[in-house]
Motif scaffolding. Sequence first.
Motif, PDB file in Angstrom:
ATOM      1  N   GLN A   1     -18.782  80.378 -54.746  1.00  0.00           N
ATOM      2  CA  GLN A   1     -17.715  79.475 -54.437  1.00  0.00           C
ATOM      3  C   GLN A   1     -18.566  78.231 -53.685  1.00  0.00           C
ATOM      4  O   GLN A   1     -19.723  78.497 -53.001  1.00  0.00           O
ATOM      5  CB  GLN A   1     -16.816  79.892 -53.293  1.00  0.00           C
ATOM      6  CG  GLN A   1     -15.728  81.036 -53.911  1.00  0.00           C
ATOM      7  CD  GLN A   1     -14.700  81.147 -52.789  1.00  0.00           C
ATOM      8  OE1 GLN A   1     -13.784  80.520 -52.679  1.00  0.00           O
ATOM      9  NE2 GLN A   1     -14.411  82.533 -52.551  1.00  0.00           N
ATOM     10  N   PRO A   2     -17.731  77.128 -53.653  1.00  0.00           N
ATOM     11  CA  PRO A   2     -16.635  76.809 -54.355  1.00  0.00           C
ATOM     12  C   PRO A   2     -16.479  76.954 -55.891  1.00  0.00           C
ATOM     13  O   PRO A   2     -17.541  77.011 -56.556  1.00  0.00           O
ATOM     14  CB  PRO A   2     -16.207  75.342 -53.866  1.00  0.00           C
ATOM     15  CG  PRO A   2     -17.196  75.064 -52.813  1.00  0.00           C
ATOM     16  CD  PRO A   2     -18.339  75.838 -52.892  1.00  0.00           C
ATOM     17  N   MET A   3     -15.350  77.097 -56.328  1.00  0.00           N
ATOM     18  CA  MET A   3     -15.272  77.662 -57.673  1.00  0.00           C
ATOM     19  C   MET A   3     -14.357  76.689 -58.483  1.00  0.00           C
ATOM     20  O   MET A   3     -13.264  76.209 -58.143  1.00  0.00           O
ATOM     21  CB  MET A   3     -14.657  79.172 -57.842  1.00  0.00           C
ATOM     22  CG  MET A   3     -14.513  79.685 -59.289  1.00  0.00           C
ATOM     23  SD  MET A   3     -13.746  81.194 -59.458  1.00  0.00           S
ATOM     24  CE  MET A   3     -15.093  82.192 -58.456  1.00  0.00           C
ATOM     25  N   ALA A   4     -14.570  76.218 -59.619  1.00  0.00           N
ATOM     26  CA  ALA A   4     -14.052  75.385 -60.542  1.00  0.00           C
ATOM     27  C   ALA A   4     -13.279  76.171 -61.537  1.00  0.00           C
ATOM     28  O   ALA A   4     -13.411  77.323 -62.116  1.00  0.00           O
ATOM     29  CB  ALA A   4     -14.911  74.395 -61.332  1.00  0.00           C
ATOM     30  N   SER A   5     -12.091  75.647 -61.728  1.00  0.00           N
ATOM     31  CA  SER A   5     -11.140  76.305 -63.073  1.00  0.00           C
ATOM     32  C   SER A   5     -12.103  76.041 -64.275  1.00  0.00           C
ATOM     33  O   SER A   5     -12.751  75.364 -64.366  1.00  0.00           O
ATOM     34  CB  SER A   5      -9.744  75.688 -63.118  1.00  0.00           C
ATOM     35  OG  SER A   5      -9.829  74.226 -63.292  1.00  0.00           O
ATOM     36  N   ALA A   6     -11.500  76.718 -65.372  1.00  0.00           N
ATOM     37  CA  ALA A   6     -12.045  76.879 -66.669  1.00  0.00           C
ATOM     38  C   ALA A   6     -12.123  75.157 -67.404  1.00  0.00           C
ATOM     39  O   ALA A   6     -12.949  75.038 -67.940  1.00  0.00           O
ATOM     40  CB  ALA A   6     -11.526  77.771 -67.734  1.00  0.00           C
ATOM     41  N   ASP A   7     -11.076  74.519 -66.900  1.00  0.00           N
ATOM     42  CA  ASP A   7     -11.110  73.219 -67.632  1.00  0.00           C
ATOM     43  C   ASP A   7     -11.617  72.230 -66.525  1.00  0.00           C
ATOM     44  O   ASP A   7     -11.802  71.035 -66.899  1.00  0.00           O
ATOM     45  CB  ASP A   7      -9.477  72.782 -68.009  1.00  0.00           C
ATOM     46  CG  ASP A   7      -8.792  72.715 -66.848  1.00  0.00           C
ATOM     47  OD1 ASP A   7      -9.049  73.133 -65.696  1.00  0.00           O
ATOM     48  OD2 ASP A   7      -7.488  72.466 -66.933  1.00  0.00           O
ATOM     49  N   GLY A   8     -12.080  72.624 -65.363  1.00  0.00           N
ATOM     50  CA  GLY A   8     -12.672  71.725 -64.279  1.00  0.00           C
ATOM     51  C   GLY A   8     -11.467  70.793 -63.424  1.00  0.00           C
ATOM     52  O   GLY A   8     -12.087  69.984 -62.766  1.00  0.00           O
TER      53      GLY A   8
ATOM     54  N   SER B   1      -2.986  85.111 -68.670  1.00  0.00           N
ATOM     55  CA  SER B   1      -3.806  84.492 -69.700  1.00  0.00           C
ATOM     56  C   SER B   1      -4.744  83.685 -69.431  1.00  0.00           C
ATOM     57  O   SER B   1      -4.184  82.329 -68.872  1.00  0.00           O
ATOM     58  CB  SER B   1      -2.584  84.128 -70.734  1.00  0.00           C
ATOM     59  OG  SER B   1      -3.313  83.516 -71.918  1.00  0.00           O
ATOM     60  N   TYR B   2      -5.824  83.660 -69.203  1.00  0.00           N
ATOM     61  CA  TYR B   2      -6.633  82.754 -68.505  1.00  0.00           C
ATOM     62  C   TYR B   2      -8.166  83.298 -69.081  1.00  0.00           C
ATOM     63  O   TYR B   2      -8.469  84.500 -68.975  1.00  0.00           O
ATOM     64  CB  TYR B   2      -6.521  82.718 -67.148  1.00  0.00           C
ATOM     65  CG  TYR B   2      -7.543  81.798 -66.237  1.00  0.00           C
ATOM     66  CD1 TYR B   2      -7.168  80.537 -66.335  1.00  0.00           C
ATOM     67  CD2 TYR B   2      -8.876  82.154 -65.781  1.00  0.00           C
ATOM     68  CE1 TYR B   2      -7.993  79.785 -65.375  1.00  0.00           C
ATOM     69  CE2 TYR B   2      -9.540  81.261 -65.143  1.00  0.00           C
ATOM     70  CZ  TYR B   2      -9.049  80.171 -65.147  1.00  0.00           C
ATOM     71  OH  TYR B   2      -9.912  79.190 -64.228  1.00  0.00           O
ATOM     72  N   PRO B   3      -8.978  82.353 -69.201  1.00  0.00           N
ATOM     73  CA  PRO B   3     -10.520  82.723 -69.578  1.00  0.00           C
ATOM     74  C   PRO B   3     -11.389  82.950 -68.592  1.00  0.00           C
ATOM     75  O   PRO B   3     -12.227  82.162 -68.062  1.00  0.00           O
ATOM     76  CB  PRO B   3     -10.978  81.234 -70.589  1.00  0.00           C
ATOM     77  CG  PRO B   3     -10.502  80.348 -69.904  1.00  0.00           C
ATOM     78  CD  PRO B   3      -8.643  80.749 -69.550  1.00  0.00           C
ATOM     79  N   PHE B   4     -11.323  84.223 -67.921  1.00  0.00           N
ATOM     80  CA  PHE B   4     -12.040  84.520 -66.778  1.00  0.00           C
ATOM     81  C   PHE B   4     -13.439  84.641 -67.045  1.00  0.00           C
ATOM     82  O   PHE B   4     -13.975  85.247 -68.012  1.00  0.00           O
ATOM     83  CB  PHE B   4     -11.428  85.990 -66.388  1.00  0.00           C
ATOM     84  CG  PHE B   4     -10.141  85.866 -65.730  1.00  0.00           C
ATOM     85  CD1 PHE B   4      -9.842  85.427 -64.421  1.00  0.00           C
ATOM     86  CD2 PHE B   4      -8.913  86.308 -66.462  1.00  0.00           C
ATOM     87  CE1 PHE B   4      -8.798  85.525 -63.950  1.00  0.00           C
ATOM     88  CE2 PHE B   4      -7.646  86.213 -65.833  1.00  0.00           C
ATOM     89  CZ  PHE B   4      -7.504  85.881 -64.593  1.00  0.00           C
ATOM     90  N   HIS B   5     -14.451  84.331 -66.083  1.00  0.00           N
ATOM     91  CA  HIS B   5     -15.763  84.456 -65.932  1.00  0.00           C
ATOM     92  C   HIS B   5     -16.286  85.152 -64.979  1.00  0.00           C
ATOM     93  O   HIS B   5     -17.622  85.309 -65.036  1.00  0.00           O
ATOM     94  CB  HIS B   5     -16.452  82.832 -66.249  1.00  0.00           C
ATOM     95  CG  HIS B   5     -15.963  81.992 -67.164  1.00  0.00           C
ATOM     96  ND1 HIS B   5     -16.361  82.240 -68.427  1.00  0.00           N
ATOM     97  CD2 HIS B   5     -15.176  80.948 -67.152  1.00  0.00           C
ATOM     98  CE1 HIS B   5     -15.675  81.059 -69.290  1.00  0.00           C
ATOM     99  NE2 HIS B   5     -14.923  80.227 -68.332  1.00  0.00           N
TER     100      HIS B   5
END
Length: 638
Positions: free
Chosen positions: A60-67, A88-92
């Motif tokens: 962290q800090p962490m960004a979402s998949a789309d920034g 439903s989300y592209p987890f990393h």
Amino acid sequence: MCGIAGIFRFDSEPVDPALLAEMTGLLAHRGPDDERFWAAGPVGFGHRRLSIIDLSGSAQPMASADGRHHICFNGEILNYRRLREQTSYPFHTNGDTEVALARFVTRGVDGLSDLAGQFAFAVHDAERNQLYLVRDRIGILPLYYHLDGGRLVFASEIKAILPALSGPPRVDHASVADYLAARSVPAPRTLFEGIRKLLPGHVLVVTGDGRISTRRYWRPPTPADMLTVGPEEAVDLVDETLRRAVERATVADTPVGAYLSGGLDSSLVAALMTRQTAEPVHTFSVGFGSGPFDELPIARSVSARLGTRHHELEVGPNDFSDLWHTATWHRDAPVSEPADVAVHMLARLAREQVRVVLSGEGADELFGGYPKYRLAALTSRIGAIPAWMRGPVFDRAQQALPAGAHRLRIALRALGEPDERARREGWFAPFTERERMRLLGRPRFEHGRLLPATDSDPLRGMLEADLLGWLPDNLLERGDRMTMAASVEMRPPMLDHELVELAFRLPSAVKVRDGRGKWVLKEVARRYLPDEIVDRPKVGFRVPIGEWFRGGLSELARDMLTGGGSFVGDLLGRPAVRRMLDMHESGRRNEEIRIWTLLCLEVWHEVFFRQATPGNGGNSRSWVGGTGARGNAQFWRA
């Protein structure tokens, strides 16, 4: 658990990375494992990490998949695995932080209702240029903020906000009356002028031009939500919900232990933990030497019965005087409970074995464990006697009581208060409303506080008032600060939101029954513990400060409260303080809580306003210009 800090400017100027690093560095104790930053023009986050879940990932800090969104998260989402499957989300990553972010991205503020656990976090939405500050339902974890004309700054602890102030910190004198009423200041105020606590169960929304609004996303169930159940069914419901709460509270990728005082609540939590793991549970106890306050022998016997790996320590008056300033620096406030120092020492002991400890905190406030709850009806109905008559009569009566009648004295002081709200809170009040008026010229500052819903059930009203105030502003703040000061995370499964909601849907008759408090929880405990533990009289986490203030700490107390330059002496008047000390030392009256309350206020003023702040680990350091330990710091910009 972690430490978070951030800046949101309203003038579009970039965040000063040196200031953000200084703020975050003051939270090093909350996160010794990692330090990282993110900044994008006028917004910046700093994060200190204590790795509990997904140890090698979830930076962290962490960004979402789309920034679009960035999160700076403190806490644990204990149902994150189930939520991950439903989202439903592209987890990393494999951690709970990304699950919290994903629920916020996909559902907005409404997604908070899905989260089970304890949390305080910030989310920035770049598209809307809005900042969201979120605090968990019960207020287990802290979150503070300061708003001026040009920016908002926030942090897990007040000390991390102080470097961002435009000048030296100031005492909020209106909140001093609150402190003398409750040994803590109710949210949203603090003892620092201009620094606020986010209310539990609330979201603060800040726009790019500096407008703020708050939304309450959770509140306790109302009387309309009451369950119609009999006593045995209530016991079954509490048993099932508590077992689920303890199971959730042990979710971690690192060892989890438990505090064990030998009392009902911690013993029940430890008993349930031992049934859910094949490995022996580490338990931790503290004692204060031989005498009525020492619970080490009973804790040992409970540990032996449960088969835990038990660890213990003993605390004396020298430990309190040695650690007082350090504990105050970590608390950012007066050390309101005498047990605070002992809790910190216990956390340091626990840190040698685990990173997470479970506690029994909250059981009394949910199920009516304190003696005052048995007198809830009297507390309400005695208002039929006019306050102008009742107050002075009860005042004279309690002053005439001998020192040994301490509990009766507390009852008379509380029942003599002018209205039902003041009487409910008066059971824990060091100074009555009349005394505060005489000493300070004001009773309390009421604006913005969370108050219980209007209810015809006096016990329910008293329990809800404590859930909204006494717990988050005092006991939970103590638990967070004193354990995180040792880089240990505390989890109170009794305050799992499902158990809290169940407790407030149960009839009061199963909480205080036949004159016995906490009846329904005791019946659950009988299924796991022997009767001698269940029926043992409540002792509480008591520290023998009354004896210490007549002995080893007597001279220290008098010097601090009546000597030259004393903040308390100047504020309240030295003659009044001397009379209190004289009455206690002579044995004519037990003034231990009032003396403790004033001493801790004096130490707080000394720590934060006389530049004698002890830093992490007790090293002397001012907050000005200090950054603390710097682990693996990384700073990046969008």
